[in-house]
Write a protein that holds these residues in place. Structure first.
Motif, PDB file in Angstrom:
ATOM      1  N   GLY A  40      76.967 -33.549  28.367  1.00 46.99           N
ATOM      2  CA  GLY A  40      76.519 -33.321  26.830  1.00 46.99           C
ATOM      3  C   GLY A  40      75.052 -33.763  26.748  1.00 46.99           C
ATOM      4  N   VAL A  41      74.247 -32.657  26.001  1.00 48.36           N
ATOM      5  CA  VAL A  41      72.812 -33.075  25.974  1.00 48.36           C
ATOM      6  C   VAL A  41      72.318 -32.594  24.665  1.00 48.36           C
ATOM      7  CG1 VAL A  41      72.156 -31.088  27.107  1.00 48.36           C
ATOM      8  CG2 VAL A  41      70.708 -33.136  26.976  1.00 48.36           C
ATOM      9  N   ALA A  42      71.716 -33.453  24.046  1.00 49.59           N
ATOM     10  CA  ALA A  42      71.311 -33.034  22.628  1.00 49.59           C
ATOM     11  C   ALA A  42      69.988 -33.390  22.528  1.00 49.59           C
ATOM     12  CB  ALA A  42      72.072 -34.185  21.604  1.00 49.59           C
ATOM     13  N   VAL A  43      69.043 -32.872  21.963  1.00 45.10           N
ATOM     14  CA  VAL A  43      67.599 -32.878  21.596  1.00 45.10           C
ATOM     15  C   VAL A  43      67.409 -32.932  19.792  1.00 45.10           C
ATOM     16  CG1 VAL A  43      65.356 -31.739  21.718  1.00 45.10           C
ATOM     17  CG2 VAL A  43      66.807 -31.616  23.765  1.00 45.10           C
ATOM     18  N   ASP A  44      67.156 -34.148  19.293  1.00 47.80           N
ATOM     19  CA  ASP A  44      66.872 -34.019  18.002  1.00 47.80           C
ATOM     20  C   ASP A  44      65.740 -34.108  17.653  1.00 47.80           C
ATOM     21  OD1 ASP A  44      69.929 -34.177  17.326  1.00 47.80           O
ATOM     22  OD2 ASP A  44      69.798 -36.210  18.412  1.00 47.80           O
ATOM     23  N   ILE A  45      65.196 -33.301  16.556  1.00 45.33           N
ATOM     24  CA  ILE A  45      63.799 -33.186  16.127  1.00 45.33           C
ATOM     25  C   ILE A  45      63.724 -33.609  14.720  1.00 45.33           C
ATOM     26  CG2 ILE A  45      61.843 -31.827  15.775  1.00 45.33           C
ATOM     27  CD1 ILE A  45      62.849 -30.107  18.149  1.00 45.33           C
ATOM     28  N   GLY A  46      63.224 -34.441  13.934  1.00 47.99           N
ATOM     29  CA  GLY A  46      63.095 -34.938  12.764  1.00 47.99           C
ATOM     30  C   GLY A  46      62.452 -34.365  11.743  1.00 47.99           C
ATOM     31  N   ALA A  47      62.493 -34.668  10.491  1.00 51.45           N
ATOM     32  CA  ALA A  47      61.827 -33.624   9.359  1.00 51.45           C
ATOM     33  C   ALA A  47      60.400 -33.752   9.619  1.00 51.45           C
ATOM     34  CB  ALA A  47      62.302 -34.110   8.044  1.00 51.45           C
ATOM     35  N   LEU A  48      59.873 -32.611   9.579  1.00 48.02           N
ATOM     36  CA  LEU A  48      58.144 -32.381   9.686  1.00 48.02           C
ATOM     37  C   LEU A  48      57.447 -32.034   8.134  1.00 48.02           C
ATOM     38  CD1 LEU A  48      58.735 -29.667  12.365  1.00 48.02           C
ATOM     39  CD2 LEU A  48      57.715 -32.229  12.828  1.00 48.02           C
ATOM     40  N   PRO A  49      56.372 -32.598   8.255  1.00 52.82           N
ATOM     41  CA  PRO A  49      55.555 -32.473   7.049  1.00 52.82           C
ATOM     42  C   PRO A  49      55.252 -30.943   6.701  1.00 52.82           C
ATOM     43  CG  PRO A  49      54.138 -33.151   8.651  1.00 52.82           C
ATOM     44  CD  PRO A  49      55.625 -33.201   9.302  1.00 52.82           C
ATOM     45  N   THR A  50      55.638 -30.155   7.661  1.00 49.97           N
ATOM     46  CA  THR A  50      55.068 -28.644   7.680  1.00 49.97           C
ATOM     47  C   THR A  50      55.912 -27.908   8.859  1.00 49.97           C
ATOM     48  OG1 THR A  50      53.160 -26.818   7.810  1.00 49.97           O
ATOM     49  CG2 THR A  50      53.134 -28.622   9.459  1.00 49.97           C
ATOM     50  N   ALA A  51      56.272 -26.396   8.393  1.00 46.67           N
ATOM     51  CA  ALA A  51      57.142 -25.569   9.182  1.00 46.67           C
ATOM     52  C   ALA A  51      56.403 -25.531  10.742  1.00 46.67           C
ATOM     53  CB  ALA A  51      57.124 -24.398   8.688  1.00 46.67           C
ATOM     54  N   ARG A  52      57.279 -25.701  11.578  1.00 45.62           N
ATOM     55  CA  ARG A  52      56.816 -25.677  13.017  1.00 45.62           C
ATOM     56  C   ARG A  52      57.502 -25.057  13.911  1.00 45.62           C
ATOM     57  NH1 ARG A  52      54.842 -30.887  14.169  1.00 45.62           N
ATOM     58  NH2 ARG A  52      52.863 -30.092  13.614  1.00 45.62           N
ATOM     59  N   LYS A  53      57.249 -23.982  14.919  1.00 42.86           N
ATOM     60  CA  LYS A  53      58.097 -23.470  15.673  1.00 42.86           C
ATOM     61  C   LYS A  53      58.243 -24.777  17.035  1.00 42.86           C
ATOM     62  CE  LYS A  53      57.052 -18.750  15.301  1.00 42.86           C
ATOM     63  NZ  LYS A  53      56.405 -17.579  15.996  1.00 42.86           N
ATOM     64  N   TRP A  54      59.349 -24.389  17.758  1.00 46.58           N
ATOM     65  CA  TRP A  54      59.591 -25.441  18.980  1.00 46.58           C
ATOM     66  C   TRP A  54      60.204 -24.763  20.173  1.00 46.58           C
ATOM     67  CZ3 TRP A  54      58.069 -30.602  19.132  1.00 46.58           C
ATOM     68  CH2 TRP A  54      57.909 -31.133  17.880  1.00 46.58           C
ATOM     69  N   THR A  55      59.823 -24.756  21.258  1.00 49.75           N
ATOM     70  CA  THR A  55      60.477 -24.480  22.462  1.00 49.75           C
ATOM     71  C   THR A  55      60.873 -25.875  23.202  1.00 49.75           C
ATOM     72  OG1 THR A  55      59.143 -22.676  22.867  1.00 49.75           O
ATOM     73  CG2 THR A  55      60.247 -23.600  24.718  1.00 49.75           C
ATOM     74  N   VAL A  56      62.210 -25.745  23.411  1.00 51.76           N
ATOM     75  CA  VAL A  56      62.804 -26.919  24.171  1.00 51.76           C
ATOM     76  C   VAL A  56      63.260 -26.299  25.577  1.00 51.76           C
ATOM     77  CG1 VAL A  56      64.964 -28.380  24.241  1.00 51.76           C
ATOM     78  CG2 VAL A  56      63.940 -27.877  21.950  1.00 51.76           C
ATOM     79  N   ARG A  57      62.604 -27.344  26.274  1.00 54.92           N
ATOM     80  CA  ARG A  57      63.030 -27.101  27.833  1.00 54.92           C
ATOM     81  C   ARG A  57      63.688 -28.117  28.686  1.00 54.92           C
ATOM     82  NH1 ARG A  57      59.613 -23.735  30.812  1.00 54.92           N
ATOM     83  NH2 ARG A  57      59.325 -25.384  32.229  1.00 54.92           N
ATOM     84  N   LEU A  58      64.975 -27.692  29.153  1.00 57.48           N
ATOM     85  CA  LEU A  58      65.776 -28.860  29.747  1.00 57.48           C
ATOM     86  C   LEU A  58      65.527 -28.583  31.123  1.00 57.48           C
ATOM     87  CD1 LEU A  58      69.105 -28.888  27.754  1.00 57.48           C
ATOM     88  CD2 LEU A  58      66.934 -30.371  27.515  1.00 57.48           C
TER      89      LEU A  58
END
Length: 235
Positions: A149-167
């Motif tokens: 099991g693997v988890a990537v957690d991103i907290g709340a941001l001050p502005t909307a943003r796209k993310w790419t998660v790479r494992l």
């Protein structure tokens, strides 16, 4: 931001992390942003340079060819002059901005990348993203449970943003059962190239020849906290 707040350096000698290992007290290699081991080549008069490198405890992945090594160990390493010997710490990650701009002020942060090397065992690495201008801190974490099991957690941001998660996976591994905040999430597997690759290239980049595939997830723009969960399996 962390260096300004705490005084801990961007690049640190090994004995700041492993004071019980005499080999760590070397001025000829260092940890960059806590998760990348760099052993500079000083003799650039030759096409290839060989030097000894102390590999710290844990599992480390060669940034150029993708091979894994377990420390503590001392290796004899040969690289051409245009490559600095580097290893990524298993369990670590780095946040990358799109390529092109060489100064932070000129970077487009509307789309960022979490580039992670999941640990084989149970581990959690926490970092913070400091926003340009305001310094607002967004918590980031990559966790593994030791059972795939693997988890990537991103907290709340001050502005909307796209993310790419790479494992970055090990050879023969695949990612299954992927979700974003509990809802199914598509994953793409990018296969290794047959030649050495340049590290830190961001979204869409293929891994080096001796590595496994890269599992890549695209997260649409949002400001709310988000959590990517997945399971790593061996073929």
């Amino acid at each position: 931001a962390e260096a300004a707040a705490s005084g801990f350096p961007l690049v640190a000698r090994g004995d700041l992390f492993w004071p019980d290992h005499p080999e760590a007290a070397s001025n000829d290699q260092y940890l960059w942003l806590n998760d990348t081991l760099v052993a500079p080549v000083f003799d650039s008069s030759k096409n290839e340079t060989t030097r000894d490198v102390w590999i710290p405890p844990g599992s480390w992945v060669d940034a150029w060819n993708g091979s894994a090594v377990t420390g503590p160990a001392t290796l004899s390493v040969t690289q051409p002059y245009e490559r600095q010997p580097m290893w990524h710490r298993s369990g670590g990650f780095v946040v990358l901005a799109p390529r092109g701009a060489t100064r932070v002020d000129a970077q487009d942060w509307s789309h960022l990348v979490v580039d992670a090397h999941p640990a084989a065992g149970a581990a959690t690495t926490r970092r913070h993203l400091a926003e340009k201008g305001t310094g607002a801190r967004t918590p980031l974490a990559v966790s593994t449970d030791g059972a795939g099991g693997v988890a990537v957690d991103i907290g709340a941001l001050p502005t909307a943003r796209k993310w790419t998660v790479r494992l970055h996976l090990r050879p023969g591994q695949r990612v299954v059962d992927t979700t974003l905040d509990g809802k199914p999430l598509a994953v793409a597997h990018i296969e290794p190239l047959t030649a050495a690759v340049r590290p830190f290239r961001g979204a869409g980049a293929a891994p080096p020849p001796l590595a496994g595939a890269v599992a890549e997830f695209e997260l649409p723009a949002a400001a709310a906290a988000r959590s990517v969960a997945a399971r790593i399996v061996s073929a």
